[in-house]
Write a protein that holds these residues in place. Sequence first.
Motif, PDB file in Angstrom:
ATOM      1  N   GLU A 457      20.886  80.246 132.080  1.00 18.36           N
ATOM      2  CA  GLU A 457      21.390  79.823 130.775  1.00 18.36           C
ATOM      3  C   GLU A 457      20.246  79.424 129.836  1.00 18.36           C
ATOM      4  N   ARG A 480      25.409  81.770 117.484  1.00 19.38           N
ATOM      5  CA  ARG A 480      24.911  80.739 118.412  1.00 19.38           C
ATOM      6  C   ARG A 480      26.066  79.889 118.950  1.00 19.38           C
ATOM      7  N   GLU A 481      26.958  79.487 118.042  1.00 12.88           N
ATOM      8  CA  GLU A 481      28.106  78.654 118.449  1.00 12.88           C
ATOM      9  C   GLU A 481      28.964  79.368 119.490  1.00 12.88           C
ATOM     10  N   THR A 484      27.078  79.796 122.829  1.00 12.57           N
ATOM     11  CA  THR A 484      26.945  78.509 123.519  1.00 12.57           C
ATOM     12  C   THR A 484      28.282  78.096 124.132  1.00 12.57           C
ATOM     13  N   GLU A 488      29.160  77.500 128.111  1.00 13.38           N
ATOM     14  CA  GLU A 488      29.709  76.236 128.644  1.00 13.38           C
ATOM     15  C   GLU A 488      31.041  76.439 129.351  1.00 13.38           C
TER      16      GLU A 488
END
Length: 502
Positions: A457, A480-481, A484, A488
């Motif tokens: 990661e 990116r959001e 990410t 997660e």
Amino acid sequence: MSQTWSKGYVADVAYIEGYYVQQSPMRLALACHIAGVAVDLPQPGDQASYLELGCGKGMGALLTAAANPGWQVTAIDYNPAHIAAAAALARAARLDNVRFIEADLSLLAESREAQSIPAADFVSLHGLWSWVGPDVRAGIVRLLAAKTRPGGVVHLSYNALPAWQGAIGMQRIVYEAGIRAGGRSDSQAEAGLALARDVKAAGGKYLAESPMASDLIDTISGMEKAYLSHEFMSAHWCPFFHADVAAAMAEAKLDWVASANPLENFNELMLTEEQRALLDRYKDPIMRELVKDTCQPRQLRHDVFVRGARRLSDQERDVVIGGLTLSPLVSPGELQTKLQVPAGVAEMAGPLKDMMEMAMQGTATVADLLKSAKGRSSPIELASVLVGSNQCQIVMRPDDAQPDSADRLNRVLAARVDSIVEPKTSGGLASSRLGGGLPAATLVQFIAGRLLDGQREDDADAWIAQLSRDVLPEKHDRVREVVTAAIEQRVPVLRRLGIVPQ
Ligand SMILES: C[S@@+](CC[C@H](N)C(=O)[O-])C[C@H]1O[C@@H](n2cnc3c(N)ncnc32)[C@H](O)[C@@H]1O
């Protein structure tokens, strides 16, 4: 334009690639268990056989083969472009237990080729029955009669009546206008749809006022052209009543048992109390389904049939369901206990809610979750709600290490993704623990591929840079959001299912 060999089905445009979880063996087994019907689940080392008819580009067959290297998977389609695409992926992943056969289902049952197809434990026909003519449907029934082993389970999806009643006229106007527009069938579907939109805008009463036709025109307008042409431009397009499909399957000695969508088997979530009382006037399952479809119409039915259903007592059924292992597909923070169900919004409360929360902690059997709850709930309810809401999947081999075949296919699927500005295909990843596919967006396939290649990661910045290449600069933060969040929320699921290393 249709070629003569295609017999009115669309063959000049390839269909979209997709994986549908209702095709997975454990989902079919769960449907049978919920209905109190026995299934002989293949044990490790057993040589089971899976057959898919009208396989399109073969994603279901590929994921099933890669996840179950000891099984024989056979997949049939008469469109050589589909078979070539599927076979190319099988070759790239070096899968030696899947065979793609180019054959016309109206003729296959009596052919020499059919003799080499093993009798199947599981069969899936997704998106075929409502789109082919009577001679093809008759050929399918003969093939199912010959190639479903006693006790074998069959999944069959189709456009259903009475739900489609309100939009039959819409398909017809799209089809007739499309044919007259000429050209390739995707342009035909667009031309037909354009007329439907114009008629609706002009206040044409049927399209403007039939709620299903009116909504459908809006929802399908942004969909992929290839999907639209296969959905609307078949000369034989025809929705069916469940009773008629069940009668056709009975010719192949197949008994209808349940829906592959678990929540649909759960009358408390499907119907009001008054409607359930009407259903309870009948014991005959076909009549009960007709009452149910009349109260809660389903546009696409996913029926499950068994060749020679063996009925379990309620107690036996609860023991079998109690022994099933559930694995969460969402993170604890994503759990939804308020579900949108056909009868309205159902809020899970009390012991059921507690058990749903516990199920999010990791892989566990239904019986263990029930034991840990303070209060009463049934195994059927717990399994149906968790699997039906796509928050858990049933695990076939809880401790299995991922076979090389699954890693190879997952790498091949991941290597195709270099953008998240992608067509909306519904893909998957192979998991031996699931005994089939995990539905997975292309971004999740991409991440799985990187982790399979030994990255971690911590390398996410490089992944984000790669995926941002064809995205406008002002959207880079959004990339990116999304990446990410996927790391997660999805990577723990991939690890738990053995799809990527710990
Ligand atoms: C709507 S597509 C569904 C494909 C796949 N099951 C899926 O869901 O992605 C229907 C498929 O049936 C195939 N098909 C139609 N008529 C057929 C026939 N007579 N024999 C074999 N395949 C046929 C088409 O080529 C097409 O791939």
